[in-house]
Scaffold this motif. Structure first.
Motif, PDB file in Angstrom:
ATOM      1  N   UNK A 125      29.189  30.686   9.571  1.00 42.08           N
ATOM      2  CA  UNK A 125      27.725  30.297   9.211  1.00 42.08           C
ATOM      3  C   UNK A 125      26.997  29.896  10.164  1.00 42.08           C
ATOM      4  N   UNK A 126      26.161  30.907  10.706  1.00 46.15           N
ATOM      5  CA  UNK A 126      25.365  30.953  11.812  1.00 46.15           C
ATOM      6  C   UNK A 126      23.935  30.465  11.521  1.00 46.15           C
ATOM      7  N   UNK A 180      22.894  25.939  14.646  1.00 47.79           N
ATOM      8  CA  UNK A 180      24.221  25.436  14.620  1.00 47.79           C
ATOM      9  C   UNK A 180      25.245  26.451  13.996  1.00 47.79           C
ATOM     10  N   UNK A 181      26.483  26.315  14.095  1.00 49.70           N
ATOM     11  CA  UNK A 181      27.401  27.481  13.791  1.00 49.70           C
ATOM     12  C   UNK A 181      28.750  26.478  13.319  1.00 49.70           C
ATOM     13  N   UNK A 182      28.983  26.993  12.162  1.00 52.69           N
ATOM     14  CA  UNK A 182      30.152  26.614  11.565  1.00 52.69           C
ATOM     15  C   UNK A 182      31.210  27.835  11.264  1.00 52.69           C
ATOM     16  N   UNK A 205      31.747  23.432  14.926  1.00 51.35           N
ATOM     17  CA  UNK A 205      32.783  23.127  13.860  1.00 51.35           C
ATOM     18  C   UNK A 205      33.604  24.451  13.790  1.00 51.35           C
ATOM     19  N   UNK A 206      34.976  24.067  13.862  1.00 50.70           N
ATOM     20  CA  UNK A 206      36.068  25.212  13.612  1.00 50.70           C
ATOM     21  C   UNK A 206      37.027  24.525  12.481  1.00 50.70           C
ATOM     22  N   UNK A 295      29.283  16.097   9.188  1.00 48.72           N
ATOM     23  CA  UNK A 295      27.636  16.371   9.241  1.00 48.72           C
ATOM     24  C   UNK A 295      27.681  17.100  10.744  1.00 48.72           C
ATOM     25  N   UNK A 296      26.921  18.125  10.841  1.00 52.21           N
ATOM     26  CA  UNK A 296      26.495  18.789  12.122  1.00 52.21           C
ATOM     27  C   UNK A 296      25.235  18.595  12.604  1.00 52.21           C
TER      28      UNK A 296
END
Length: 302
Positions: A125-126, A180-182, A205-206, A295-296
């Motif tokens: 999710x970018x 942000x990228x998850x 976050x990975x 939370x990011x």
């Protein structure tokens, strides 16, 4: 942006026969007609169809009218529930080895294949870059008053001033704020090809499974699962900022449930094993638990 881990029963996980894809077939089309695919297009049809405990869940409103990758709408899943959208066939993008699931002005969502005993996928999710702040002092010097013009410039639209000058957004906007990228990986013993590392590069976050400890690596791989070291190595390759481990075997318990002081199957040992690999990389390692929310925070302009 937040990610929450939800408790879901393992006993009702879908069998391979209910899943639309298998790694061995090198699929070129994703057909959202099984429980695994329904999780992507419209959320789980019910909690009992989730694949594993403490599964990460992202809440997204995927509308067929908004996505650019919608192909052929299908009804093979049967009557949709009230909260569902219709399914779709999504073709594999050969150049990137990914599935483009969703795209709008805020997010891009991709899926990539993983190696497991049954079909399994990872998801990225970018968030798109956000425009930087307006240089209000410069705008005042140019005689531009606060109002709709500010909004147009903020939205990236050029504006023609009363003097006839064409004012470009790049002239009055500070540096954009990186998105942000998850990245969330399903059950796997390894990534399939180079797409996962490429797509997850620089992830904030990975999320990666760690079913068994490093001392049980052969057993984990035999059953299509990973160890903390394997998860940490992928996090390092992706240069992820945080690594969240989940999908632990029931043999691992939190310290509060340890019966004897010499019990070794403490879930924190999995965290320690991953941290040992990432000792010099500055990556935070988190143990997922039911209802944990991560939370990011927004990035700051460099």
């Amino acid at each position: 942006m937040e990610i929450t881990f939800l408790a879901c029963p393992v006993s009702s996980a879908p069998s391979a026969s209910t899943c639309p894809l298998t790694p061995s077939t090198a699929p070129s089309v994703w057909t959202s007609t099984g429980p695994a695919a329904c999780a992507i297009s419209s959320g789980w049809r019910s909690a009992s169809q989730a694949r594993s405990c403490s599964s990460p869940t992202l809440s997204m409103n995927w509308s067929p009218h908004r996505t650019k990758v919608l192909k052929k709408v299908t009804r093979e899943c049967g009557p949709a529930l009230s909260q569902e959208q219709l399914g779709a066939n999504i073709c594999l993008d050969v150049s990137s080895d990914c599935y483009f699931l969703f795209e709008d002005d805020k997010f891009i969502v991709k899926a990539f294949r993983l190696f497991h005993r049954v079909p399994s996928f990872g998801f990225c999710v970018q968030e798109r870059h956000r425009p930087g702040r307006l240089k209000t002092e410069l705008l005042k010097e140019l005689g531009v008053k606060p109002g709709p013009v500010y909004g147009r410039l903020k939205a990236g639209q050029p504006v023609t001033l009363e003097s006839g000058r064409l004012l470009l957004p790049s002239e009055v906007l500070e540096e954009s704020i990186p998105g942000r990228k998850v990245c969330i990986l399903g059950d796997c013993s390894s990534a399939l090809g180079e797409a996962p590392v490429r797509v997850c590069q620089g992830a904030d976050l990975l999320v990666h499974e760690a079913t068994l400890g490093d001392e049980h690596r052969d057993k984990a791989v035999e059953h299509g699962h990973s160890t903390p070291q394997m998860a940490a190595e992928l996090a390092r390759a992706c240069r992820a900022k945080k690594l969240a481990l989940y999908h632990f075997s029931q043999r691992y318990k939190p310290s509060s449930l340890q019966r004897h002081e010499d019990d070794t199957d403490d879930v924190t040992e999995l965290q320690r094993q991953a941290e040992q690999v990432l000792l010099d990389d500055g990556v935070d390692v988190i143990l997922a638990e039911d209802f944990l929310t991560i939370s990011i925070p927004l990035h700051r302009p460099k």
